[in-house]
Design a protein around this motif. Structure first.
Motif, PDB file in Angstrom:
ATOM      1  N   ALA A  40      -7.170  15.784  11.389  1.00 11.96           N
ATOM      2  CA  ALA A  40      -7.787  15.364  10.129  1.00 11.96           C
ATOM      3  C   ALA A  40      -7.931  13.840  10.049  1.00 11.96           C
ATOM      4  CB  ALA A  40      -6.964  15.869   8.948  1.00 11.96           C
ATOM      5  N   GLY A  41      -7.349  13.122  11.009  1.00 14.11           N
ATOM      6  CA  GLY A  41      -7.445  11.667  11.003  1.00 14.11           C
ATOM      7  C   GLY A  41      -6.562  11.020   9.954  1.00 14.11           C
ATOM      8  N   LYS A  42      -5.454  11.663   9.623  1.00 12.61           N
ATOM      9  CA  LYS A  42      -4.528  11.134   8.617  1.00 12.61           C
ATOM     10  C   LYS A  42      -3.288  10.576   9.303  1.00 12.61           C
ATOM     11  CE  LYS A  42      -7.292  12.416   5.443  1.00 12.61           C
ATOM     12  NZ  LYS A  42      -8.121  11.400   4.828  1.00 12.61           N
ATOM     13  N   GLN A  43      -2.415   9.975   8.515  1.00 11.98           N
ATOM     14  CA  GLN A  43      -1.143   9.507   9.053  1.00 11.98           C
ATOM     15  C   GLN A  43      -0.359  10.693   9.614  1.00 11.98           C
ATOM     16  OE1 GLN A  43       0.079   6.403   9.340  1.00 11.98           O
ATOM     17  NE2 GLN A  43      -1.686   5.434   8.368  1.00 11.98           N
ATOM     18  N   THR A  44       0.664  10.412  10.382  1.00  8.98           N
ATOM     19  CA  THR A  44       1.420  11.476  11.039  1.00  8.98           C
ATOM     20  C   THR A  44       2.230  12.283  10.031  1.00  8.98           C
ATOM     21  OG1 THR A  44       3.335  10.067  11.424  1.00  8.98           O
ATOM     22  CG2 THR A  44       1.628  10.099  13.142  1.00  8.98           C
ATOM     23  N   LYS A  45       2.676  13.433  10.484  1.00 10.49           N
ATOM     24  CA  LYS A  45       3.515  14.294   9.650  1.00 10.49           C
ATOM     25  C   LYS A  45       4.825  13.588   9.315  1.00 10.49           C
ATOM     26  CE  LYS A  45       5.538  18.914   9.540  1.00 10.49           C
ATOM     27  NZ  LYS A  45       5.552  20.229  10.181  1.00 10.49           N
ATOM     28  N   THR A  46       5.384  12.890  10.292  1.00 12.17           N
ATOM     29  CA  THR A  46       6.637  12.167  10.056  1.00 12.17           C
ATOM     30  C   THR A  46       6.467  11.114   8.967  1.00 12.17           C
ATOM     31  OG1 THR A  46       7.212  12.505  12.382  1.00 12.17           O
ATOM     32  CG2 THR A  46       8.436  10.817  11.184  1.00 12.17           C
ATOM     33  N   PHE A  47       5.355  10.396   8.996  1.00 10.98           N
ATOM     34  CA  PHE A  47       5.080   9.391   7.968  1.00 10.98           C
ATOM     35  C   PHE A  47       5.114  10.015   6.583  1.00 10.98           C
ATOM     36  CE2 PHE A  47       1.949   7.420   5.159  1.00 10.98           C
ATOM     37  CZ  PHE A  47       2.388   6.103   5.135  1.00 10.98           C
ATOM     38  N   TRP A  48       4.382  11.122   6.408  1.00  7.94           N
ATOM     39  CA  TRP A  48       4.310  11.748   5.092  1.00  7.94           C
ATOM     40  C   TRP A  48       5.640  12.353   4.678  1.00  7.94           C
ATOM     41  CZ3 TRP A  48       1.194  10.468   1.522  1.00  7.94           C
ATOM     42  CH2 TRP A  48      -0.039   9.933   1.849  1.00  7.94           C
TER      43      TRP A  48
END
Length: 112
Positions: A40-48
């Motif tokens: 999706a071109g979003k920040q990583t799962k860890t970031f969120w």
């Protein structure tokens, strides 16, 4: 007297609402696949998970208004930007009308 009622009635309800929103966002971020974030071109799962986890901790234990508002903004960004992109990439976009016999090019009519 009015401020006393506001401090004892409305503010705790807003705090619980922000905590609930942060917990739901954290759980949704936790259940999404890692590769969906990249696709999706979003920040990583860890970031969120870190951002939303800190939001849950601040809302539950610290009660610092500035940090609670920052966490509310993070939760809202997750819900209106990241989650729809994850659903689109994961194929969980939901059905928008049509029936269960619809294929990718329209309704399936049994070869008629």
């Amino acid at each position: 007297m009015l401020m006393n009622g506001f401090d004892n009635g409305v503010l705790p309800l807003l705090g619980f609402a922000m905590l609930g929103l942060a917990v739901v966002a954290f759980v949704l971020a936790l259940t999404a696949r890692e590769d969906a974030y990249r696709a999706a071109g979003k920040q990583t799962k860890t970031f969120w998970l870190v951002i939303l986890g800190i939001t849950v901790l601040v809302d539950a234990f610290l009660g610092m208004l500035f940090l609670e508002i920052a966490g509310l903004v993070a939760s809202i960004v997750f819900f209106v930007d990241v989650r729809p992109a994850l659903k689109e990439v994961s194929g969980g976009g939901g059905r928008r009308g049509g029936s269960s016999s619809d294929g990718p090019y329209g309704p399936y009519n049994g070869g008629r």
